[in-house]
Motif scaffolding. Structure first.
Motif, PDB file in Angstrom:
ATOM      1  N   UNK A  91       7.475  14.687 -19.604  1.00 46.82           N
ATOM      2  CA  UNK A  91       6.783  15.566 -18.400  1.00 46.82           C
ATOM      3  C   UNK A  91       7.636  15.589 -17.190  1.00 46.82           C
ATOM      4  N   UNK A  92       7.630  16.630 -16.558  1.00 45.62           N
ATOM      5  CA  UNK A  92       8.393  16.584 -15.059  1.00 45.62           C
ATOM      6  C   UNK A  92       7.488  17.106 -14.016  1.00 45.62           C
ATOM      7  N   UNK A  93       7.774  16.708 -12.936  1.00 44.22           N
ATOM      8  CA  UNK A  93       7.237  16.829 -11.530  1.00 44.22           C
ATOM      9  C   UNK A  93       7.149  18.332 -11.323  1.00 44.22           C
ATOM     10  N   UNK A 117      -0.866   2.637 -17.751  1.00 48.48           N
ATOM     11  CA  UNK A 117      -0.415   1.868 -19.027  1.00 48.48           C
ATOM     12  C   UNK A 117       0.059   2.847 -20.056  1.00 48.48           C
ATOM     13  N   UNK A 118      -0.240   4.106 -19.824  1.00 44.57           N
ATOM     14  CA  UNK A 118       0.307   5.339 -20.779  1.00 44.57           C
ATOM     15  C   UNK A 118       1.473   6.018 -20.323  1.00 44.57           C
ATOM     16  N   UNK A 119       1.317   6.395 -19.134  1.00 45.04           N
ATOM     17  CA  UNK A 119       2.585   7.360 -18.669  1.00 45.04           C
ATOM     18  C   UNK A 119       3.434   6.646 -17.629  1.00 45.04           C
ATOM     19  N   UNK A 120       4.592   6.752 -17.556  1.00 44.57           N
ATOM     20  CA  UNK A 120       5.519   6.204 -16.468  1.00 44.57           C
ATOM     21  C   UNK A 120       6.127   7.371 -15.566  1.00 44.57           C
ATOM     22  N   UNK A 121       5.844   7.347 -14.224  1.00 48.78           N
ATOM     23  CA  UNK A 121       6.532   8.039 -13.329  1.00 48.78           C
ATOM     24  C   UNK A 121       8.000   7.533 -12.930  1.00 48.78           C
ATOM     25  N   UNK A 122       8.891   8.234 -13.147  1.00 46.04           N
ATOM     26  CA  UNK A 122      10.190   7.543 -12.818  1.00 46.04           C
ATOM     27  C   UNK A 122      11.102   8.628 -11.890  1.00 46.04           C
ATOM     28  N   UNK A 123      11.724   8.067 -10.894  1.00 41.39           N
ATOM     29  CA  UNK A 123      12.159   8.637  -9.933  1.00 41.39           C
ATOM     30  C   UNK A 123      13.734   9.046 -10.515  1.00 41.39           C
ATOM     31  N   UNK A 124      14.472  10.371 -10.137  1.00 43.25           N
ATOM     32  CA  UNK A 124      15.593  10.647 -10.803  1.00 43.25           C
ATOM     33  C   UNK A 124      16.293  11.311  -9.698  1.00 43.25           C
ATOM     34  N   UNK A 125      15.448  11.679  -8.550  1.00 42.07           N
ATOM     35  CA  UNK A 125      16.393  12.464  -7.795  1.00 42.07           C
ATOM     36  C   UNK A 125      15.799  12.193  -6.303  1.00 42.07           C
ATOM     37  N   UNK A 126      16.572  12.483  -5.297  1.00 42.28           N
ATOM     38  CA  UNK A 126      15.922  12.480  -3.828  1.00 42.28           C
ATOM     39  C   UNK A 126      16.615  13.372  -2.802  1.00 42.28           C
ATOM     40  N   UNK A 163       0.817  -1.119  -0.015  1.00 45.32           N
ATOM     41  CA  UNK A 163      -0.006   0.129   0.052  1.00 45.32           C
ATOM     42  C   UNK A 163       0.857   1.147  -0.021  1.00 45.32           C
ATOM     43  N   UNK A 164       0.716   2.138  -1.000  1.00 42.52           N
ATOM     44  CA  UNK A 164       1.553   3.391  -1.074  1.00 42.52           C
ATOM     45  C   UNK A 164       0.504   4.592  -0.580  1.00 42.52           C
ATOM     46  N   UNK A 165       1.324   5.590   0.136  1.00 47.74           N
ATOM     47  CA  UNK A 165       0.800   6.657   0.880  1.00 47.74           C
ATOM     48  C   UNK A 165       1.739   7.772   0.207  1.00 47.74           C
ATOM     49  N   UNK A 166       1.042   8.932   0.068  1.00 47.96           N
ATOM     50  CA  UNK A 166       1.916  10.196  -0.422  1.00 47.96           C
ATOM     51  C   UNK A 166       2.266  10.460  -1.845  1.00 47.96           C
ATOM     52  N   UNK A 167       3.346  10.885  -2.192  1.00 46.78           N
ATOM     53  CA  UNK A 167       3.759  11.570  -3.520  1.00 46.78           C
ATOM     54  C   UNK A 167       4.258  10.452  -4.621  1.00 46.78           C
ATOM     55  N   UNK A 168       4.489  10.972  -5.649  1.00 51.21           N
ATOM     56  CA  UNK A 168       4.871  10.053  -6.788  1.00 51.21           C
ATOM     57  C   UNK A 168       5.993   9.454  -6.640  1.00 51.21           C
ATOM     58  N   UNK A 228       4.878   7.933 -22.551  1.00 51.60           N
ATOM     59  CA  UNK A 228       4.937   9.211 -21.840  1.00 51.60           C
ATOM     60  C   UNK A 228       5.883   9.067 -20.604  1.00 51.60           C
ATOM     61  N   UNK A 229       6.963   9.809 -20.397  1.00 58.78           N
ATOM     62  CA  UNK A 229       7.637   9.781 -19.222  1.00 58.78           C
ATOM     63  C   UNK A 229       7.411  10.814 -18.217  1.00 58.78           C
ATOM     64  N   UNK A 230       7.460  10.724 -16.914  1.00 57.60           N
ATOM     65  CA  UNK A 230       7.143  11.829 -16.014  1.00 57.60           C
ATOM     66  C   UNK A 230       8.460  11.753 -15.128  1.00 57.60           C
ATOM     67  N   UNK A 231       9.229  12.708 -15.267  1.00 60.03           N
ATOM     68  CA  UNK A 231      10.489  12.729 -14.360  1.00 60.03           C
ATOM     69  C   UNK A 231      10.160  13.321 -13.042  1.00 60.03           C
ATOM     70  N   UNK A 232      10.385  12.492 -12.006  1.00 59.91           N
ATOM     71  CA  UNK A 232       9.995  13.094 -10.559  1.00 59.91           C
ATOM     72  C   UNK A 232      11.224  13.073  -9.487  1.00 59.91           C
ATOM     73  N   UNK A 233      10.777  13.711  -8.499  1.00 52.09           N
ATOM     74  CA  UNK A 233      11.945  13.804  -7.579  1.00 52.09           C
ATOM     75  C   UNK A 233      11.447  14.448  -6.274  1.00 52.09           C
ATOM     76  N   UNK A 234      12.191  14.502  -5.048  1.00 56.46           N
ATOM     77  CA  UNK A 234      11.739  15.206  -4.019  1.00 56.46           C
ATOM     78  C   UNK A 234      12.024  16.579  -4.453  1.00 56.46           C
TER      79      UNK A 234
END
Ligand code: SF4
Length: 453
Positions: A242-244, A148-157, A8-13, A197-203
């Motif tokens: 896309x980016x966060x 299925x369409x966009x993937x959120x990927x973590x690149x930074x913490x 179970x996930x809580x919180x952000x991307x 579609x890629x969404x670059x995310x981080x803190x």
């Protein structure tokens, strides 16, 4: 017999990405993944600690898991464990504590737990370190995501900003960036698995690369968010990037001009503002002024036609006078946002702002929040009305029904919802397809209705 695991996930991307990676780790370790509502041998809760309420929700999910199967192993991971380790350690519902930067050890820690159990020994396991001391980015991987369409990927913490209301730097530690080659490996893998579609995310995405040491910088140029985006842009099969959330400070001529030269970039900029009043920004320890923010928005509008500029605003921050609130309100109206995430300030134990004596009563916070929602409704409609008769490109996601009629729904590059009416009885396989349409009207308040062209 395969053991069953539920997550179970809580919180952000970023948390969602890590939970997906832990799910894939357990699958590779031979676990059968079942929905969280079902009986399982292992429950993993990736916790959030952004507010006191998030802490409470994290505890609720932990206790719900243990109640669902008292013989299960309950794993509490992430930010709540990092900020409230003692409390989590004393919580009998938790069998295994995993702090931030330690999630890659999940399968191994569980194996050790089962070994001990076989020997008739029970000991609460814990892998939590002083995150403020950690310099190393924790490499996790995904080959797909829940969508299925966009993937959120973590690149930074991590984050070095220490805004006065925020607990995240204490939960996530200092800025740590992911190596470009690891990001590119993941983007290629996701493209091969059909993600467009890629969404670059981080803190704190805008800090990407600041922690790379000189020898980690490549010969010819600095490794930063723009240089990474340029590399991701070259990956075949990816149509949209896309980016966060971004910090206003990163919005420079070089950054915006650089992005405008990359056709796959989605002109949706979530520029976190928090307040439109410089005095309030100072008390929040935010590192920019409204003038700089305004200049950034003008720059974006110079290089992109009709970009979606969205933001976060906190109302009722300690010391916010009615005059300051009106300054914020005026500033928001001047910038003309597509979307504003409006938050009432909530005191977070352990942050400087929570110590302040000049807290604002809840009813005033609610009144100010209501006022901004009204202002937003007008700005939002104005942004959407611009699309009438315009041609748009929609990344199709799912079939939805409104009344008797069925529509295929997706998002434009600006992250505006858009739909195409389906002919009676037809359900074409448009999922994950990019389709062109001409906007004829609004379907519901926030969805553009388009005809295929
Ligand atoms: S930038 Fe500020 S609000 Fe955002 S995570 Fe860092 S400290 Fe928190």
């Amino acid at each position: 017999m395969r053991r069953k695991a539920a997550l179970h996930n809580l919180g952000c991307k970023v948390n969602a990405y890590e939970t997906e990676s832990m799910r894939q780790m357990l699958e590779q370790a031979g676990y059968e993944i079942v929905p969280f509502e079902e009986q399982a041998d292992v429950y993993v809760i990736n916790t959030c600690s952004v507010t006191n309420i998030a802490d409470r929700k994290s505890r609720q999910m932990i206790h719900r898991a243990k109640k669902r199967n008292p013989d299960s192993v309950v794993v509490a991971a992430g930010c709540y464990v990092q900020t409230s380790e003692e409390q989590a350690r004393a919580d009998e519902a938790i069998d295994l504590l995993i702090g931030n930067n330690k999630k890659h050890e999940l399968a191994e820690l569980l194996e050790h737990f089962w070994e001990e159990e076989k020997r008739g020994r029970y000991e609460k396991e814990s892998s939590v370190e002083d995150i403020a001391q950690n310099q190393e980015y924790e490499e996790l991987k995904v080959t797909g995501t829940g969508e299925h369409t966009r993937a959120f990927i973590k690149i930074q913490d991590g984050c070095n900003q220490f805004c006065s209301y925020c607990i995240i730097p204490y939960a996530r530690g200092r800025v740590r960036s992911r190596k470009p080659e690891d990001v590119l490996w993941e983007v290629r893998t996701l493209a091969q698995n059909g993600y467009r579609e890629i969404v670059l995310t981080g803190i704190h995405l805008s800090s990407y690369g600041v922690d790379f040491k000189p020898q980690e910088q490549s010969q010819e140029k600095d490794v930063n968010l723009l240089s990474l985006i340029r590399q991701v842009h070259e990956v075949e099969g990816i149509d949209r990037i896309r980016f966060g959330s971004l910090e206003p400070k990163i919005i420079t001529e070089e950054f915006v001009k650089g992005l405008s030269e990359l056709p796959k970039i989605c002109p949706h900029f979530h520029l976190s503002l928090q307040s439109g009043c410089d005095d309030t920004l100072k008390r929040m320890n935010r590192k920019y002024t409204c003038e700089e923010y305004r200049a950034g928005c003008n720059l974006i509008r110079r290089y992109f036609s009709h970009p979606a500029i969205t933001t976060d605003v906190i109302v009722g921050f300690p010391g916010e006078t009615p005059e300051e609130f009106e300054v914020t309100r005026k500033f928001l109206k001047e910038i003309r946002f597509f979307e504003i995430h409006i938050f009432k300030y909530s005191m977070r134990k352990g942050t400087p702002a929570a110590q302040r004596k000049d807290q604002i009563p809840e009813e005033i916070k609610s009144a100010r929040s209501d006022v901004l929602f009204e202002d937003l409704a007008e700005m939002n409609q104005e942004y959407l009305n611009w699309y009438r008769e315009k041609e748009i490109e929609i990344l199709m996601e799912e079939i939805v029904s409104f009344g008797e009629k069925k529509y295929f729904l997706g998002h434009t590059k600006e992250y505006v919802k858009a739909a195409i009416l389906l002919p009676e009885g037809e359900e074409p396989d448009w999922e994950n397809k990019l389709l062109k349409g001409r906007v004829v009207s609004l379907l519901k308040e926030h969805i553009l209705l388009a005809e295929r062209c």
